[in-house]
Scaffold this active site. Structure first.
Site, PDB file in Angstrom:
ATOM      1  N   LYS A   1     -17.646  16.456  -0.413  1.00 25.41           N
ATOM      2  CA  LYS A   1     -16.225  16.370  -0.734  1.00 25.41           C
ATOM      3  C   LYS A   1     -15.890  14.917  -1.054  1.00 25.41           C
ATOM      4  O   LYS A   1     -16.537  13.985  -0.567  1.00 25.41           O
ATOM      5  CB  LYS A   1     -15.363  16.858   0.428  1.00 25.41           C
ATOM      6  CG  LYS A   1     -15.334  15.933   1.636  1.00 25.41           C
ATOM      7  CD  LYS A   1     -14.416  16.470   2.713  1.00 25.41           C
ATOM      8  CE  LYS A   1     -14.426  15.510   3.920  1.00 25.41           C
ATOM      9  NZ  LYS A   1     -13.650  16.033   5.048  1.00 25.41           N
TER      10      LYS A   1
ATOM     11  N   ASP B   1       0.858  -1.180   0.000  1.00 25.77           N
ATOM     12  CA  ASP B   1       0.000   0.000   0.000  1.00 25.77           C
ATOM     13  C   ASP B   1       0.902   1.240   0.000  1.00 25.77           C
ATOM     14  O   ASP B   1       2.097   1.146   0.290  1.00 25.77           O
ATOM     15  CB  ASP B   1      -0.892  -0.042   1.246  1.00 25.77           C
ATOM     16  CG  ASP B   1      -1.770   1.191   1.378  1.00 25.77           C
ATOM     17  OD1 ASP B   1      -2.331   1.621   0.351  1.00 25.77           O
ATOM     18  OD2 ASP B   1      -1.883   1.721   2.492  1.00 25.77           O
ATOM     19  N   LYS B   2       0.351   2.385  -0.337  1.00 21.60           N
ATOM     20  CA  LYS B   2       1.146   3.617  -0.329  1.00 21.60           C
ATOM     21  C   LYS B   2       0.919   4.415   0.948  1.00 21.60           C
ATOM     22  O   LYS B   2       1.825   4.608   1.749  1.00 21.60           O
ATOM     23  CB  LYS B   2       0.830   4.485  -1.547  1.00 21.60           C
ATOM     24  CG  LYS B   2       1.693   5.754  -1.611  1.00 21.60           C
ATOM     25  CD  LYS B   2       1.292   6.640  -2.749  1.00 21.60           C
ATOM     26  CE  LYS B   2      -0.003   7.394  -2.455  1.00 21.60           C
ATOM     27  NZ  LYS B   2       0.146   8.387  -1.359  1.00 21.60           N
TER      28      LYS B   2
ATOM     29  N   ASP C   1      -1.338  -1.016   6.091  1.00 23.95           N
ATOM     30  CA  ASP C   1      -1.611  -0.551   7.450  1.00 23.95           C
ATOM     31  C   ASP C   1      -3.085  -0.318   7.737  1.00 23.95           C
ATOM     32  O   ASP C   1      -3.439   0.000   8.867  1.00 23.95           O
ATOM     33  CB  ASP C   1      -0.856   0.753   7.710  1.00 23.95           C
ATOM     34  CG  ASP C   1      -1.466   1.931   6.960  1.00 23.95           C
ATOM     35  OD1 ASP C   1      -1.833   1.754   5.776  1.00 23.95           O
ATOM     36  OD2 ASP C   1      -1.590   3.011   7.559  1.00 23.95           O
TER      37      ASP C   1
END
Length: 1129
Positions: free
Chosen positions: A572, A409-410, A795
């Site tokens: 948003k 993952d980033k 994470d």
């Protein structure tokens, strides 16, 4: 009786679609229960995490142990020994088998005993329940579905409860869910308006209502139900008020009440049917490659055993004619079926020791012991978070040394997940944050925004209201003041600007913090009234509805009534889901600004709004109410409603938030690539952001040819063209970027083509991905023809699916909760710890486990093959060459201790050598040390040792060298004893040669095993005629053989002759490794040079990112430079 209750609980099925519960288990007068009400059977609230009971421990544990092929094999051998006239004592099999079973059973029983102790503590705690209008204390296990339970501050919830009321007048309570998902931040739960006033036992005694909810599900983040409260008027006419129930109303077992004096809740799920109980039943089903290889070789040995038995049986009857002159043997046996079966069984018994009986037990104990070292490693301990590394399973230790593909993952994994507001776009203009001030970018530079324009104010107010964050700063002191006035727990703080917020995501918190810096401060919410301060002016807004964020919509909205009574929808989300719904605003300019921010590596969100007329709001309110009341497909109904509501939007602007890379990410990624590991970055970010981060962290290198798959209507065409390019120009380095939508099409329609292209790419980035897509990508790589070993690291909860799909799951203790840590096989705090986890722990684990497996096969071949040779030279008589005592003790005391210490302490290379020569990691990929080549090497050497030992001893006797000091010859029993002692010496010293790290403890264990493990124990056995031994043929045998100088000389000669080829092989292997290290030095130096240039570039880049006040012209120049790939390295 608990074991029988457990069987009933596991067998319970939910035939009724929904659960119907009367609050307090009281049926209101005049209310007719549903037809199925009496058919509902609920378990009690007894928590059972243990595996066994007193009644079922023995049969269940034995069943589980004898599912292992080796245990079952020796059980059958032991039974055969009892049934037939066995040539060796049955105790030679039964004692080692009992030892293995008892040790394993004792370990599992002790672990389960500790679970029973913990269960008892939970089940016997006192809990307050409301019965007959008064508070009664009962045991936690006695709670029934429908009971009204009171929980006080800092107490844990004993079952799953629907919140009815709390000490807070707003019906709110605060809790932590660390035991569920590891998150330590406070979460807010709220009761329905219909029950929040029932906040004492007397009022609750008059509460009449029911709860209808879904049957128990394993999903922690889903709950659907309705709560109905019945009322009677003065004419005794009954009426009801219905409210929808969702996750905000559910209190899960294991969570703990915080900052709330007390709450009352109705029990809806109890015992093993709570969400925590259902999740505790989920177990991992992963198996290591070494174990699969071990099972394969066990089958080979069983096949070899069957061949030996068949050949020896055939040879026995063919050889009978040669024994006509051997009158001392009596008459020749006649061939019969019974005789053949007896001989087959006898050969099976004496040859059975080729299968190592103690392999699995030693393996299990070794893995458990080694896993403790993982948590004890101080180099994996994070001081800033006070968190050590965690090993959730010891079954996959050696897999850490086999990784060929890493999926990462980033956000929160490669980056800090600590967001800082940097830039924004408002009404087509660019703004930047500098020293806590909002600056607008003009042609002549930056200008501080002192007075907000209408568009700027509307944009910032939208950011300050469109969220689900709570104020936590100064809350405790404020609560103490509020409690004096009976207000309970309020998140509203009247004065001050230095607020601390807690939000569901770091992005959301960064935006609220930025608004506070710019002078628009969110002050909190009371009774649906949100208060914000605009340059010191307090304004109140009524929050009417919250349209929660979800991963599919990728946006969230709130419906708010402004101070002028106008109603607005504030939205948003990701630009890919918000922009298509926008019909007004500076769409083109904002979209270009979003691309600019993405190139800078910023995370972007799009902000929009829509004004609602009273009629439109009423229609929306009815639509949401109907959807939220639905008991079937509620989520789908709400999703359709949200799509209808979030339409016809006016674009206000966009935000750019920076997420810094973690320390040493570049070095770690470069090290992994040098080690031969291919890395795939899987992220939900937009394509430009993902590509920019890939360049900045060194994932995409300078000179790498990058393919882009982002056009959904040309997926097949692009993949075909890419494959053609790769085949025509194989010398280039390739990388690939794949958009989530294109990936979904490729996985369904062009899966083989996608696999063929991506397996030739050194680096891959997949963006705009859903959690399930991440798992699908991992599955795609696992299906490659090479069957590579995969690891996934992340994470957050959105990474759980890929973590569970990969061969090895790695969790980062980040800021997105602990779901990933709980589901991972291994977990640690920082990404750069991965180097130590793979290159050191992984290498050592794999070296030790593979050596353990091969050594067990080796030492049993050395021990058993002389039995086959002796069988041939004894006319296939099934006479064992070893005494039964020697057969019993061989795997226990003769060779047991050194191999265990070897597999716990040995190191094939030092830490510094492994980190300096990263190619060593790739040299063992593909289970190289468990290959057929290694298997043949070990067993050819084992066969050599067996030949030397048997025929050396045989010649010793043949040439009558077997004389003792008084001229007496050695006998047959001594023959087997001498061979067994040489076998023990050779196998222990062989392990000493194989070791690359001689510790004092290990070398001492070899000496102890030779001197005490064999000599002392055999000496004791031979010294006395024990009553439990039927016929001790070895009485004084060891003393006699030890008194022969020629026998001792034979020992030393055979040991040297046996181990000389091993020494030569080890020297040759060592020289090959040294040559590989020397040849790799130049490539390592080049890699280090590249790494230094990357780090230098990143330091320059970080300086540039700090200087956010760049002009539009300079931004454009930097953009074009990035697009051309001309990074100044």
């Amino acid at each position: 009786m608990s074991c029988f209750r457990r069987l009933w609980k596991k067998g319970a099925k939910h035939d009724i679609p929904n659960r119907f519960i009367f609050i307090g288990n009281t049926i209101p007068d005049g209310v007719q229960p549903p037809i199925h009400y009496d058919q509902q059977n609920y378990p009690d609230n007894e928590v059972i995490s243990s595996k066994y009971t007193v009644v079922n421990f023995l049969p269940k544990n034995l069943f589980e142990q004898f599912r292992r092929i080796a245990n079952t094999y020796f059980l059958l051998i032991g039974i055969i020994m009892i049934v037939i006239n066995s040539p060796v004592s049955p105790w030679t099999t039964w004692l080692p088998l009992l030892f293995v079973v008892v040790i394993t059973g004792a370990k599992q029983g002790y672990e389960d005993f500790l679970r029973h102790v913990r269960d008892r503590e939970v089940n016997l705690q006192n809990i307050d329940v409301i019965r007959n209008g008064a508070i009664q204390k009962i045991k936690a296990k006695e709670i029934r579905v429908g009971d009204i339970v009171r929980i006080k501050q800092d107490e844990s919830f004993p079952c799953d409860l629907v919140l009815l009321s709390s000490s807070n007048n707003e019906g709110k309570c605060y809790l932590t869910t660390a035991n569920l998902d590891g998150e330590t931040n406070f979460k807010v739960k709220v009761s329905t308006r219909t029950t929040r006033d029932f906040n004492d036992p007397e009022k609750l005694n008059h509460l009449r209502g029911n709860i209808e909810c879904q049957q128990p599900t394993v999903n922690l983040y889903q709950f659907i139900g309705t709560l109905t409260v019945y009322q009677w008027d003065s004419f005794n006419a009954i009426s009801s008020v219905k409210a929808s129930l969702g996750l905000d109303n559910l209190l899960l077992r294991g969570a703990k009440l915080k900052d709330t004096e007390f709450i009352y809740g109705c029990a809806v799920y109890t015992g093993q049917q709570t969400k925590l109980g259902l999740n505790s039943l989920i177990t991992s089903n992963k198996f290591s490659t070494v174990e699969r290889s071990m099972n394969r070789y066990l089958l080979v040995f069983m096949g070899l055993l069957a061949l030996e038995i068949a050949l020896c049986t055939m040879q026995k009857y063919l050889f009978l004619s040669n024994l006509d002159g051997a009158f001392y043997l009596g008459e020749n046996e006649t061939v019969s079926l019974v005789g053949v079966l007896a001989d087959l069984s006898a050969f099976l018994v004496i040859f059975s020791y080729i299968v190592p009986i103690s392999l699995y037990t030693t393996l299990e104990v070794q893995k458990f012991t080694s896993s403790q070292f993982f948590g004890w490693d101080l180099n994996l301990y994070c001081e800033s978070t006070d968190e050590p590394a965690i090993c959730n399973t010891s079954d996959l230790n050696e897999e850490l040394g086999q990784v060929q593909y890493l999926f990462t993952d980033k956000t929160g994994t490669l980056t800090e997940n600590s967001m800082e507001f940097r830039q924004c776009s408002i009404a087509g203009k660019k703004y930047t944050e500098r020293n806590g001030m909002l600056m607008v970018e003009l042609e002549d530079g930056l200008r501080h925004v002192e007075q907000f324009s209408s568009s700027e104010e509307q944009f910032l107010i939208t950011l300050a209201l469109c969220h689900t964050a709570t104020v936590i700063g100064l809350r405790k002191s404020q609560n103490e003041q509020n409690n004096k006035f009976g207000n309970g727990n309020s998140t509203f703080i009247a004065d001050g600007r230095d607020f601390e917020y807690q939000a569901s995501s770091p992005d959301e918190k960064a935006l609220i913090d930025a608004c506070q810096k710019f002078g628009i401060t969110y002050c909190g919410e009371i009774g649906g009234i949100c208060t914000i301060s605009v340059k010191g002016e307090k304004r109140s807004y009524r929050r009417l509805h919250v349209l929660e964020f979800d991963a599919n919509r990728k946006r969230m909205s709130v419906i708010v009534q402004f101070p002028d009574d106008s109603i607005w929808l504030l939205c948003k989300g990701a630009e890919s889901t918000v922009l298509p719904h926008c019909v007004a605003g500076s769409i083109a300019a904002t979209e270009q600004h979003i691309k600019d921010y993405a190139i800078l590596g910023l995370r972007t969100l799009t902000i929009a709004s829509r004004r609602l007329s009273p009629e439109e709001y009423q229609e929306i309110d009815n639509l949401l109410e109907d959807a939220s009341q639905s008991m079937t497909n509620r989520e789908e109904e709400l999703a359709r409603s949200f799509d209808v509501i979030e339409a016809q939007l006016t674009l206000l602007g966009a935000t750019g938030v920076e997420d810094q890379l973690q320390e040493e990410v570049q070095e770690t990624l470069e090290s992994l690539k040098v080690a031969g590991i291919k890395i795939w970055v899987l992220t939900g970010d937009k394509l430009e952001t993902a590509v920019n981060i890939a360049h900045s962290c060194g994932h995409f290198k300078r000179g790498m040819h990058i393919f882009e798959l982002s056009t959904s209507d040309r997926v097949e065409e692009i993949l075909l063209q890419t494959r053609k390019t790769i085949r025509n120009e194989q010398d280039l380095h390739y990388g690939m970027v794949v958009d989530g939508h294109c990936l979904a099409i490729a996985l369904i329609h062009h899966r083989p083509l996608l696999a063929d292209v991506t397996k030739h790419c050194e680096a891959v980035v997949c963006c705009r991905m859903s959690p399930i897509q991440k798992a699908e990508v991992v599955k795609l790589v696992k299906e490659f023809p090479e069957k590579p070993t995969t690891a996934a690291i992340g994470d957050g909860a959105n990474d759980v699916s890929m973590i569970q799909e990969a061969h090895i799951g790695l969790g980062i203790m980040g800021k997105e909760g602990r779901q990933a840590v709980r589901c991972a096989d291994f977990a640690f705090a920082r990404f750069h710890y991965l180097r130590r986890v793979l290159f050191i722990h992984g290498q050592w684990y794999y070296w030790r486990i593979s050596s353990l497996a091969m050594y067990f096969f080796y030492k049993n071949v050395v021990f058993n093959t002389p039995v086959v040779f002796f069988c041939i030279y004894s006319a296939y008589s099934t006479q064992p060459v070893y005494d039964s005592f020697l057969l019993t003790m061989y795997n226990i005391t003769f060779t047991g201790l050194p191999v265990f210490l070897f597999t716990v302490l040995d190191q094939n290379f030092t830490e510094q050598q492994l980190l300096s020569n990263l190619h060593l990691y790739g040299s063992t990929a593909g289970d190289a040390r468990m290959s057929w080549t290694q298997f043949l090497k070990w067993n050819i050497l084992a066969l050599w040792h067996a030949i030397v030992i048997y025929f050396g001893t045989h010649l010793f006797y043949y040439y009558e060298c077997d004389v003792v000091y008084d001229g007496q010859p050695l006998d047959f029993v001594t023959f087997g004893t001498i061979m067994c002692q040489v076998v023990a010496w050779v196998t222990n010293l062989k392990l000493l040669l194989e070791s690359r790290h001689w510790t004092l403890l290990f070398t001492a264990s070899v000496a102890v095993s030779i001197l005490l493990g064999f000599s002392a124990i055999v000496l004791l056995y031979c010294a006395y005629d024990y009553n439990f031994v039927e016929s001790n043929a070895m009485l004084w045998i060891y003393m006699v053989s030890s008194s022969s100088p020629s026998a001792w000389l034979l020992h030393f000669l055979l040991v040297v002759l046996c181990l000389l080829p091993d020494l030569l092989v080890i020297m040759a292997e060592t020289q090959i490794i040294r040559d590989g290290i020397v040849s790799s030095q130049s490539s390592i130096q080049r890699a280090n040079g590249k790494l230094e240039r990357i780090v230098s570039f990143m330091s320059q880049r970080s300086k540039k990112s700090v200087d956010i006040g760049l002009s539009h012209r300079r931004n454009s120049k930097m953009t074009s430079k990035q697009d051309d790939g001309s990074l100044d390295l």
